[in-house]
Structure formats: C-alpha cells, structure tokens
Enzyme design. Structure first.
Site, PDB file in Angstrom:
ATOM      1  N   ASP A   1      55.660 -11.854   6.226  1.00  0.00           N
ATOM      2  CA  ASP A   1      54.249 -12.111   5.929  1.00  0.00           C
ATOM      3  C   ASP A   1      54.048 -13.619   6.069  1.00  0.00           C
ATOM      4  O   ASP A   1      54.166 -14.355   5.111  1.00  0.00           O
ATOM      5  CB  ASP A   1      53.958 -11.633   4.498  1.00  0.00           C
ATOM      6  CG  ASP A   1      52.498 -11.799   4.124  1.00  0.00           C
ATOM      7  OD1 ASP A   1      51.642 -11.340   4.884  1.00  0.00           O
ATOM      8  OD2 ASP A   1      52.211 -12.406   3.067  1.00  0.00           O
TER       9      ASP A   1
ATOM     10  N   SER B   1      53.633 -10.726  -5.057  1.00  0.00           N
ATOM     11  CA  SER B   1      53.137  -9.375  -5.390  1.00  0.00           C
ATOM     12  C   SER B   1      53.721  -8.332  -4.440  1.00  0.00           C
ATOM     13  O   SER B   1      54.010  -7.208  -4.847  1.00  0.00           O
ATOM     14  CB  SER B   1      51.613  -9.332  -5.402  1.00  0.00           C
ATOM     15  OG  SER B   1      51.098 -10.045  -4.316  1.00  0.00           O
TER      16      SER B   1
ATOM     17  N   CYS C   1      46.926 -12.752   6.922  1.00  0.00           N
ATOM     18  CA  CYS C   1      45.571 -12.467   6.425  1.00  0.00           C
ATOM     19  C   CYS C   1      44.588 -13.242   7.299  1.00  0.00           C
ATOM     20  O   CYS C   1      43.665 -13.885   6.821  1.00  0.00           O
ATOM     21  CB  CYS C   1      45.431 -12.788   4.949  1.00  0.00           C
ATOM     22  SG  CYS C   1      46.214 -14.299   4.445  1.00  0.00           S
TER      23      CYS C   1
END
Length: 741
Positions: free
Chosen positions: A267, A188, A320
């Site tokens: 990430d 995404s 995260c």
C-alpha cells in the site's frame, strides 16, 4: 521550553475553536473521527481539467463525482478482534447503540441508523451518515461516541475508512501464511491481517506471521500501538525503506533458506487525491507534480515486493489516488519487466456488493503547468528527469491485451459514498527474470573461481538484492553480480561471527531499542513458573524472551516459533522495533507464594491453553463483581467460587467465564481474566478499557457524562499514564482499575 510549548499549543487550539476549526489537530485527527475545519474552497481547476481529459469517470457522471468529493466522508467502523468476541460486539452495537440512534435529530439533520457495508463479510463493517464533527459535538451522541472511543482503545473497533478495508480482504489470507506489509503505518490494514491469522481462536500460535514495515521510525510506534491492541504473538514491527527492504533468512532443519512471503501488502505512499473528502488540504495543494515525483518510488517498492514473493503467492498493490501514473502505469511497467513471471488476478467476484470501475489502458501525462504528453518520444530532453518512460501506457496492442489491465479495480467516491481508491492483485508464477539471469551468471562466476558457496544457493532462490531495471549489457550485469557476490560473502562472514551462539549465552538483537533476549534452555527463572501454573509439557518455553540483558528480568514476552526463527537468523540485517506479547510480569509479593511472576492480561488468551492449575471458573454475577469492585471480599462471590478459592494458595490466578448456551440472552463468548487471590479477597488485574468492554457486553451501563474538557485535555497532554484513575462510569472503585494498565 516545554511549558511554553504547551501554553502555545493551548492558545492555538483556542484560536482554532474560535475559527470553527477542529480540536487538537494531530492526536485526534489521526484517531479518525474528530474534525471540523475552517472553510476551504473546494475547487481546483487543474484537477478537473486533468481527470475530465483522462475520462476516469463514466459519461454523464462528472457532476455527481465532483459533488461527492465535496461532501464530508461518512464515518465508518470495523469490528475487530477475534471471531467470538466480534459477534458479541456486533450484537451489542445492533441491539443497543444503533437502536438508540433511531429517530434522533441533531442540528436539524435526521440521524440515519448505521448500515453494514454490503461487501464486507459477516456484517463486521458499518458506515453512518454522521460526520466526525457531529459525532464529537452533539450531546445526544455522546454515549455512542464514548463507546466508540473506548472500544477503539481496547482494540475491539477500528475506525477505518471503508476503501482501506479492501486490500487485506483481497489478499485472501490463511492462518499459515507468511505476510509482509511493506508500508504499514498507521496500521489499520495490518490489524486486519493479524485478525485473519487468528481466524480460529483455539489456535494460540498460528503458523503464519505478519512483518509490518514502515520507513518512518516515529510512525513505526503508531504501528506498535495498533498491533498491541490485538495481543498477537505473530506480529513484528520493523523499520526499513520498503524499496530496499532486506532479504531475510530462516533456518529450515539446519539449512539457511531465503524467506519468501506467501502474501504481500504493498500500500504505497501516494499523492492521496482520493482522500479529498477527508484531507481537505488536497483541494488547495493538488497538482500533477506529486504523482510524477512518487511514480519512481512506487515502482521500486512494488518491484522489491514481487522479488520477495513466493511463487504462487499474491501481492496486493494499492493507492488512495485516482491517477493512472501512480496506478496502472506502475502495474503495466511491473508486468512488462516481469516477462510473464507475474499476472493480474481476476478478483471481480471476490467482493460481491462492491461497486468498482475496471482499470484503464490509455492515458496521457501532464506537467503541473498543464502541458500534455501522449508518449515518451514527445518529451523534450529538459523534461526527461521529471517524466519517465514507465509513466506512459503500453502502445503495443498485443502486449496490452495480455496484461489485462482492466482487472485492476478503481473505486470512485460517488458510487458508494466512499473515498477514491485503486487496487491491483498480482500473482507470481515464476522467479523474476533478472533474478534468474543473476543465478546463471553466478554459476559461471563460481565455476571460474571454483567457489560454489552458500551465496549461489541464495541467488538461485532469487534472493539477490534489488536491481531496479534488468541491466541490458552483459558486462554491466556481471559487474553488478560480482558486487552482489562480494556483498553476500561479506554477509556470510558476518553470519559466521554471529552464527549459532554458544548454548549458555543468549542471542541479542535490537536497533536503538532494548535487545530481544530469548531465555536460555536452563534459565532458573522458568521452573518455578512452570510448577506454579502447572504448564503443559507442550508449552514452547523456547519462545519466551525478555528485553533486558543485565539485571532482573521484569517482564516476559512471547513470540511464535516462526517469528523466533526470523529473529534469530537476521539479527544483523533487521531493525526490529517491537515484537512479542507480554505474558508474565514480575511481582515482588508473589515470591513468598512460590512464583515471582504474575500473569499479564495482554497475553492471557495465548497462555491459557497451556495452564493447568490456578484456574477458577466463575459465573456471570462473579464477573460483574470482579469488574466493578476494587478489591472485593470473598464473601461477595457465589458459594461455588468461594469453595474453589478456599483451597488455593494465594497469588496470581486465572478467572474463566464459560457462556451458558441454555441462556442465549446472557453473554455468549468465553472470557479469561487475570486475577489475584489475596488473604480475604479476590481481584481482577484488567486494564480500564477492557473492563468497560466486558461490562458493556454484559449489559451494564458504564456511561458517564463528560468531565471538564480542560482537565481531561491537560491530563492526556502530559501523557499521564494514570489518567485511568479519573473516575469513570458510575462503577465504584475505579481508582484502582488502573493497577495493571
């Protein structure tokens, strides 16, 4: 075996439903809305003890913090696609779907109308208080849910967690940037990056590109699926371990140069304790062990990232997780060994409206048995494999001050009803010190051997393969460098072998994949295409490729010239999974009309600027006919369209709708459709979801109450390509809407 497996899966699903669990665990869970779980106790004493002690939550906010973690995550969506279409979808959402949600009460809960995320530009991201379960189960919301699913499939909406939208925004991408997404699946964020490259719809080939990498071969195909929805010629999916992703070369006017990226998204894999609201398992499984095991990998990936960053470039590191061992410890360690080559950017003003906490500068390390360590010197030798020195905070006040760790961004769940998240933005001011040291050594070595080769030039560019810690001892360093030199010269030998190919032959690549074969200069395939569509002389035919080495070429794909450069110069180094968008498909009927290839809808927005023939301008009523009828007779169209088509040879055509600015309540974005002009009819070759999308944008009702669940599930389970043939909407003639899907 297969039937048995399907049967077992169905039984499992049935049991899960009876327990109140969610649908088909994987496929749908990944899609991001559906859910529903057996009750899991949302308690973890070690988690609470650890984070209370580390004081990551401001004084007096612990209870709201824990309460937020126990609430399900609200569904968020991002309007994707390129600017003019995104605005239309936004209008459609606001004026139709959101209005219909007003005053609805589902299961005794009043539905709040979705709100835009304050900090996301141009109202292109929204959050709702609808949990994924309600959205899926409630009949009143079925129309909205169908809209979301269908628009997601054709790439106009991304169902993406709010915090995960932040890293791409902070990368500050321009259309000319070369971008590396190091751990990209499920994709995404990659999609966001591609959109940023195509900020100007009128430029079919931006100079920049995205190379999206993932270590897991299967997850790479998830990436391909995400990227495919955006139909960009500027994306390449590769399959490498991010911590040792190879250095690529490009050709700059005949000189081989190392490819440095202007922007890198890093990430990294993480323990994911910021995702407890979504991944309920984390409550049960959380221990500090996960973070301790991941820290080393995270640091290696980030180190490899900054090595490949251009000077002046920006790298965003994100997780995260809330744990400083995975966050500030990695950043501090990277800053320390960069010796001033990197700095943390101050991005406090870049996302107005986002609430965040500054990075922390002091923390402790805890083992899973609850034992704390304040500093590396306290760690007993039998624990020194589990705990590493880089996990501890910097004790030297001066050093710490210069690092500006408070510029890191921590996002806590209770501040804006999101997941937990961490982001740091690094800027590279000069080459990494160990790369500088290696180039000095290489010069010494090459003076000794008198061999000043390409590899030295490469090393000066800082392209030498990764060495995790800058080596201390001089002799160790020269051994390493000698080894690297040998490797480099081996590589250049190899390059010589697969060097510039003889003109007639095509260059091949691929990795357990069909090869990527560029059309040769004089391929007889091309002139009939060029003539039939009157392609502009500026059309970059060198960028056309096929995936077949022998036999008939069935599909033609296209990449930007920058990606062609990357592909041609790195065939040995790179495992490419996918690149290019389909622009033409072979069509056996076409040959009799002068061209064996029909236009493909996926690539039409890229090709359209170069096509000068076979374009028919149509009005909005004609577009409706094309999208709702299977193979309408010419008599169904407006007289203008009828006239235009009459003199045109049969075969593939372009149907173009230009918005009428004097009628602001009609569709205000241009539409380009691929079609086919038959003897007495005119049809559109557009995949089902895209048809539904355009019809919705024009205000045509395309909703159909649910078919039998079972029937639908068995269809999708068997991967039935023709599931499009199940009638959809009240639109007649859907049976053949599947032609090109």
């Amino acid at each position: 075996g297969v039937m048995g497996r399907r049967q077992r899966n169905r039984q499992r699903q049935q049991q899960r439903r009876e327990r109140g669990g969610g649908g088909d665990g994987q496929g749908r869970e990944q899609a991001g809305w559906e859910g529903g779980y057996p009750e899991i106790v949302k308690e973890n004493a070690l988690f609470e003890r650890y984070y209370r002690e580390l004081r990551i939550v401001p004084e007096g906010e612990w209870e709201p913090f824990m309460a937020a973690l126990r609430e399900p995550l609200p569904a968020t969506l991002r309007i994707t696609g390129y600017k003019s279409h995104a605005k239309e979808i936004l209008q459609c959402l606001k004026n139709k779907y959101f209005k219909e949600l007003q005053d609805l009460v589902v299961d005794g809960q009043k539905i709040e109308v979705p709100q835009p995320l304050k900090w996301y530009p141009e109202e292109l991201a929204w959050h709702t208080n609808l949990s994924r379960k309600i959205l899926r189960k409630s009949p009143q919301l079925e129309k909205f849910h169908q809209f979301l699913v269908s628009e997601t499939e054709c790439g106009n909406i991304s169902r993406q967690e709010a915090v995960s939208m932040i890293p791409p925004l902070l990368l500050n991408v321009n259309p000319h940037h070369k971008i590396l997404d190091m751990c990209a699946a499920p994709g995404s964020k990659t999609a966001q990056l591609i959109e940023m490259l195509h900020a100007d719809m009128n430029v079919p080939f931006p100079e920049g590109f995205v190379i999206a990498n993932d270590v897991d071969n299967k997850r790479c195909y998830l990436l391909v699926h995400q990227a495919k929805r955006l139909n960009s010629p500027c994306i390449m999916v590769v399959n490498h371990d991010a911590s040792s992703i190879p250095t690529l070369q490009i050709d700059n006017n005949g000189r081989k140069e190392v490819l440095f990226y202007d922007r890198i998204l890093c990430d990294v894999p993480c323990s994911g304790d910021g995702t407890m609201r979504k991944n309920i398992d984390v409550w049960k499984k959380w221990t500090t062990q996960n973070s301790l095991q991941l820290h080393g990998l995270q640091l290696r990936i980030a180190t490899r990232g900054v090595e490949q960053l251009a000077e002046g470039g920006r790298m965003v590191y994100s997780t995260c997780s809330l744990n400083p061992v995975e966050n500030e410890a990695v950043i501090a360690s990277l800053l320390e060994k960069s010796e001033g080559a990197l700095e943390l950017a101050d991005v406090s003003s870049e996302l107005p409206g986002l609430k965040w906490m500054p990075g922390i500068t002091q923390w402790k390390v805890m083992l899973k048995d609850g034992q704390w360590f304040e500093a590396w010197k306290d760690v007993p030798s039998n624990r020194q494999t589990q705990i590493r020195p880089t996990m501890f905070p910097i004790k030297d006040e001066e050093k710490l001050k210069v690092m500006n760790l408070e510029r890191c961004i921590r996002i806590l769940p209770h501040h804006q009803n999101t997941g937990g998240f961490f982001v740091a933005v690094l800027i590279k001011k000069s080459p990494m010190p160990w790369n500088k040291r290696q180039s000095k050594l290489q010069r010494k070595l090459s003076q000794r051997t008198g061999d000043i080769s390409e590899s030295v030039a490469a090393a000066e560019d800082g392209s030498v393969e990764i060495i995790e810690e800058p080596p201390d001892a001089e002799d160790k360093e020269s051994k390493e460098t000698q080894h690297l030199l040998n490797a480099e010269s081996e590589q250049s030998k190899k390059d010589g072998v697969c060097g510039p190919p003889p003109c007639k032959k095509m260059k091949l690549f691929g990795f357990k994949e069909d090869p990527f074969v560029f059309l040769s200069e004089d391929d007889p395939l091309f002139p009939p295409i060029q003539k039939f569509y009157a392609l502009d002389p500026s059309f970059p035919k060198m960028n056309l490729l096929t995936r077949t080495q022998e036999g008939k070429k069935r599909q033609l794909y296209m990449v930007s010239k920058e990606l062609r450069n990357v592909l041609l110069n790195n065939s040995e180094r790179m495992k490419v999974i996918n690149t290019g968008i389909k622009v033409w498909s072979r069509n056996s009927d076409g040959e009799q009309f002068g061209c064996a290839f029909r236009l493909a809808q996926e690539g039409i927005y890229t090709l359209y600027p170069f096509i000068n023939a076979r374009i028919i301008n149509v009005c909005i009523e004609d577009v409706k006919v094309l999208l709702t009828q299977e193979n309408p007779f010419l008599s169904k169209f407006s007289s203008e369209t009828h006239k235009r088509v009459k003199d045109l040879a049969m075969g593939s055509i372009v149907l173009k709708y230009e918005p009428d600015l004097s009628k602001p309540d009609t569709l205000q974005c241009p539409i380009v459709l691929c079609g086919w002009h038959g003897k007495t009819s005119l049809r559109a070759f557009v995949p089902k979801n895209e048809r539904l999308h355009y019809l919705r944008m024009m205000g045509v009702e395309v909703f159909k109450a649910k078919r039998k669940e079972e029937n639908f599930e068995s269809k999708t389970e068997e991967g039935d390509q023709d599931s499009t043939k199940n009638a959809i909407g009240h639109v007649p003639g859907w049976e053949t809407a599947a032609i090109s899907s």
